[in-house]
Design an enzyme around this catalytic site. Structure first.
Site, mmCIF file in Angstrom:
data_model
loop_
_atom_site.group_PDB
_atom_site.id
_atom_site.type_symbol
_atom_site.label_atom_id
_atom_site.label_comp_id
_atom_site.label_asym_id
_atom_site.label_seq_id
_atom_site.Cartn_x
_atom_site.Cartn_y
_atom_site.Cartn_z
ATOM 1 N N GLY A 1 2.602 -0.780 4.581
ATOM 2 C CA GLY A 1 2.624 0.627 4.197
ATOM 3 C C GLY A 1 4.044 1.095 3.941
ATOM 4 N N SER B 1 2.952 -1.565 10.748
ATOM 5 C CA SER B 1 4.376 -1.580 11.114
ATOM 6 C C SER B 1 5.093 -2.881 10.764
ATOM 7 C CB SER B 1 4.566 -1.247 12.597
ATOM 8 O OG SER B 1 4.061 0.045 12.852
ATOM 9 N N GLY C 1 1.782 2.857 11.241
ATOM 10 C CA GLY C 1 2.717 3.978 11.320
ATOM 11 C C GLY C 1 3.400 4.052 12.679
ATOM 12 N N GLU D 1 -7.143 5.064 7.385
ATOM 13 C CA GLU D 1 -6.985 6.470 7.007
ATOM 14 C C GLU D 1 -8.220 6.994 6.276
ATOM 15 O OE1 GLU D 1 -3.153 5.884 5.213
ATOM 16 O OE2 GLU D 1 -2.328 5.489 7.200
ATOM 17 N N HIS E 1 -9.872 1.362 4.755
ATOM 18 C CA HIS E 1 -8.572 1.567 5.406
ATOM 19 C C HIS E 1 -8.744 2.589 6.544
ATOM 20 C CE1 HIS E 1 -4.476 2.888 6.162
ATOM 21 N NE2 HIS E 1 -4.113 1.711 5.706
ATOM 22 N N ASN F 1 0.858 -1.192 0.000
ATOM 23 C CA ASN F 1 0.000 0.000 0.000
ATOM 24 C C ASN F 1 0.894 1.241 0.000
ATOM 25 O OD1 ASN F 1 -1.929 1.962 0.402
ATOM 26 N ND2 ASN F 1 -2.375 1.396 2.528
ATOM 27 N N TRP F 2 1.051 1.803 -1.172
ATOM 28 C CA TRP F 2 1.959 2.954 -1.302
ATOM 29 C C TRP F 2 1.377 4.240 -0.709
ATOM 30 C CZ3 TRP F 2 4.080 2.664 -7.063
ATOM 31 C CH2 TRP F 2 4.829 1.490 -7.211
ATOM 32 N N LYS F 3 0.083 4.189 -0.399
ATOM 33 C CA LYS F 3 -0.595 5.397 0.121
ATOM 34 C C LYS F 3 -0.376 6.564 -0.852
ATOM 35 C CE LYS F 3 -0.405 3.526 4.750
ATOM 36 N NZ LYS F 3 -0.364 3.751 6.188
ATOM 37 N N GLU G 1 -6.006 -4.475 10.893
ATOM 38 C CA GLU G 1 -4.979 -3.457 11.135
ATOM 39 C C GLU G 1 -5.361 -2.662 12.376
ATOM 40 O OE1 GLU G 1 -2.760 -2.169 7.400
ATOM 41 O OE2 GLU G 1 -4.689 -1.192 7.275
#
Ligand code: PGA
Length: 249
Positions: free
Chosen positions: A231, A210, A171, A97, A95, A8-10, A165
């Protein structure tokens, strides 16, 4: 068994040129891996060019988010049909976010249904924001699953990936322990079986938060998961290559 790794490159990297470079490295990692299926989720704006140039079979593409409506007045959104047309076979749904930006459990329900109708695989993300000692996080995750999967017939459960998650581990400095993940894997499977019957036993569960080259294998081995949603480590070519390599056992 083959593990799944979702990259997941975000909202990274900053240019098509860099995206191509990162994709080249990701592709190399996929080419030398025997035991890993890689799903790349680049920013939507890079998706078509990357997938269009890719001729291999070792890797597939996901869109990081998509709208559940087929078309219409949704400025800034991409539809699932558009994502499929750009060769995305997977879509990340719910997700953390996106949820933080307002996505609700009801939205995830509509997206899961729309993705299956489009013959895409939803990667449904669930996970609590905090944990306390009274086990409230179990109720929280059960509710996320119950709503998101409420319209899914049992026969379609095997077409869905669940990505657990815990928001506090995204993160962060370290993932949750594989032992705690193992407990969560059992819980998720049981929650789905309670709602949908035995077909829920076949659901595939990933862990995210993470994960890097130092902890990926332990999580897959001891967390009882089918794979990982990655991520930060997926946008660092070296780290990602060694992460994939570490799973080649
Ligand atoms: P991270 O992100 O690997 O950078 O913690 C995981 C995710 O948000 O999917």
């Amino acid at each position: 068994m083959k593990s799944i790794v979702v990259a997941n490159w975000k909202m990274n990297p900053g240019s098509m040129k860099e995206a191509k470079k990162l994709f080249e490295a990701t592709k190399k990692a996929a080419d030398v891996s025997r035991n890993v299926t890689i799903i790349v989720a680049p920013p939507a704006i890079f998706l078509r060019e990357l997938s269009g140039a890719y001729k291999g079979k070792k890797l597939s593409f996901a869109i990081q988010n998509a709208h559940f409506e087929r078309d219409g007045t949704h400025t800034g959104e991409n539809s699932l049909a558009q994502a499929a047309d750009a060769k995305a076979q997977y879509v990340i749904v719910g997700h953390a976010e996106r949820r933080a930006a307002g996505e609700t459990n009801e939205d995830t329900e509509k997206k899961v249904v729309a993705a299956l109708a489009q013959k895409m695989t939803p990667i449904l993300c669930v996970g609590e924001t905090t944990r306390s000692h009274d086990g409230e996080h179990f109720d929280y995750v059960r509710e996320q699953l119950a709503v998101a999967l409420s319209q899914v017939p049992p026969a379609k459960l095997s077409k869905i990936l669940i990505a657990y998650e815990p928001v506090w581990a995204i993160g962060a400095v370290a993932p949750m322990t594989p032992r705690d993940m193992h407990e969560m894997t059992i819980f998720i499977r049981k929650a789905i079986v309670d709602q949908h019957g035995q077909a829920g036993m076949n659901i595939r569960i990933l862990y995210g938060g993470s994960i890097d080259e130092t902890n990926a294998l332990n999580m897959v081995r001891d967390g009882d998961v089918h794979g990982l949603l990655v991520g930060r480590a997926s946008t660092d070519a070296k780290k990602f290559a060694s992460l994939v390599q570490s799973l080649n056992v």
